[in-house]
Design an enzyme around this catalytic site. Sequence first.
Site, PDB file in Angstrom:
ATOM      1  CB  CYS A   1     -11.786  60.103 -35.632  1.00  0.00           C
ATOM      2  SG  CYS A   1     -10.943  60.759 -37.062  1.00  0.00           S
TER       3      CYS A   1
ATOM      4  CG  HIS B   1      -8.600  61.857 -32.338  1.00  0.00           C
ATOM      5  ND1 HIS B   1      -8.622  60.492 -32.493  1.00  0.00           N
ATOM      6  CD2 HIS B   1      -8.558  62.374 -33.582  1.00  0.00           C
ATOM      7  CE1 HIS B   1      -8.596  60.187 -33.771  1.00  0.00           C
ATOM      8  NE2 HIS B   1      -8.557  61.313 -34.459  1.00  0.00           N
TER       9      HIS B   1
ATOM     10  CD  GLU C   1      -8.539  59.284 -29.084  1.00  0.00           C
ATOM     11  OE1 GLU C   1      -9.595  59.908 -28.849  1.00  0.00           O
ATOM     12  OE2 GLU C   1      -8.230  58.885 -30.231  1.00  0.00           O
TER      13      GLU C   1
ATOM     14  N   GLY D   1      14.494  40.570 -13.827  1.00  0.00           N
ATOM     15  CA  GLY D   1      14.865  41.747 -13.041  1.00  0.00           C
ATOM     16  C   GLY D   1      14.001  42.943 -13.409  1.00  0.00           C
TER      17      GLY D   1
ATOM     18  CG  ASP E   1       6.286  44.139 -17.677  1.00  0.00           C
ATOM     19  OD1 ASP E   1       5.936  45.099 -16.958  1.00  0.00           O
ATOM     20  OD2 ASP E   1       6.484  44.247 -18.899  1.00  0.00           O
ATOM     21  CB  SER E   2       9.473  38.903 -15.220  1.00  0.00           C
ATOM     22  OG  SER E   2      10.654  39.552 -14.820  1.00  0.00           O
ATOM     23  CB  SER E   3       9.717  41.893 -10.576  1.00  0.00           C
ATOM     24  OG  SER E   3      10.981  41.859 -11.171  1.00  0.00           O
TER      25      SER E   3
END
Length: 514
Positions: free
Chosen positions: A79, A167, A169, A222, A225-227
């Site tokens: 584009c 595009h 994508e 909980g 991501d953190s787990s």
Amino acid sequence: MQQKIIILDFGSQTTQLIGRRVRELDTFCEILPYNKFPTDDPSVIGVILSGSPFSVHDPDAFKVDLSQFVGRVPVLGICYGAQYIANSGGGKVEKTNSREYGRAHLIYIDNTNPLFKGVETGAQVWMSHGDTITAIPDHCHAIASTADVEFAAYASDTVPLWAVQFHPEVMHTLPGMQLLRNFVVDICGSSQQWSAASFVETTVSQLKQQLGQDRVILGLSGGVDSSVCAVLLNRAIGDRLTCIFVDHGMLRKDEFRKVMEAYQGLGLNVVGVDASEKFFADLAGVTEPEQKRKIIGRDFIEVFNAEAAKITDARWLAQGTIYPDRIESLNITGKVIKSHHNVGGLPEEMHLQLCEPLKWLFKDEVRRVGHELGMPERLIKRHPFPGPGLAVRILGDITRERVRVLQEADDIYIEAMFNYTCEDGQLLYDKVWQAGAILLADVRSVGVMGDERTYEHPVALRAVTSTDAMTADWAHLPYDFLARVSNDIINKVKGVNRVCYDISSKPPATIEWE
Ligand code: XMP
């Protein structure tokens, strides 16, 4: 050396999507601001230039020195990227009378060009631009056209350079993935080694090196991501990782206990802190949403810090920051609209260094890594849940009793989602991005139960579909499901006599009510 594709971001809303697509081809990529090309990085195997809200003729349009990479590695302009290359190389970009938005079909394709391998004439593509290329640079030729756009795609005869005005994508460009595969794999030569398994292997060995015998602290929520971050670190350094999980009293029903059990089952060294007394005391009588959030944020940092300070030999603070949290998207004024995640106010005297092993991953990749690490599906597939928890789902002031009522209603709703299999065999829970119940604690309405008049609170149900929480649509939940949940909530949860379903999209509404 790990191969990578560089995506230069000119501010398009679909830049992140280009990144996701490249990753889906098991190829590592980095999205960088348009003017931050890493000239001295030998692992770059190709460059993609994104779209932009600008026209190349705008005085403030983002400019890049193409000679940094054109002729050195394969380049694909998308584009604005295509128009920028045309304009800089002596071609012509002009305003069109009819702005080109939406579906178009490629009536001409040069099938001999490697970019279009396997793409059939007539293929549907997605256009979204106000300008169009009316002349391409010397030593370039058109490789695809639509009925309205002669230079829908062009390529250089002398250097490895391709450009498409549509595009690839977005999913509406039907051969988009094929086209990106042709570029990334065939043209750039990606060996497609990026996988969850290879990520785990390399990251664990890097963490071992980086952390040595040091002790690390991590705040668990909980959430996914953190787990995943905790389990990955646990693989690398075992119980030199101390996780802190703070219960502010506004988690889902039994969540603190269940999540603690799940973490312990995973072999994590977790300190669970029940700080609910403090949070409830500080929130008493507060109804204003921003004030609730501020109090919870402040209390959280205080409790976390007090706990972290007990681990006197800690050298690192680990965070489950993921890639979309960090990408600097540019808005049309050139300002950063999404700023980096920051360590939330840890006292400086703790001198902790930051460790963010998931910082290159998208959400779906984090889930794949969790899977690879053998984590329970239920933890991996968990819906996002806001930090302030049910506090922002109780409209009115917060009491333990109100939290209990909402926990009951929410639990009936979410468990029902887990137990509902859709026609395609998928669980309803897995089909929605996020769901939860909201208690309208300051509203009461009249009902009748048996022979009794009731005067109690409504519960609203929210469920949305989304890919990034930036925009969301209300989920079209089956009527039989809603009917059953409504019945169960009203019959089983004392204090609730009415259930409503929220049919607002984001924007203009938000996902959370407060
Ligand atoms: P909104 O309500 O802004 O929410 O449409 C977008 C997404 O962010 C989550 N959310 C939060 N997550 N701390 C969090 O960790 C917060 O304070 C917070 N507020 C909203 C929300 O659940 C949704 O996924």
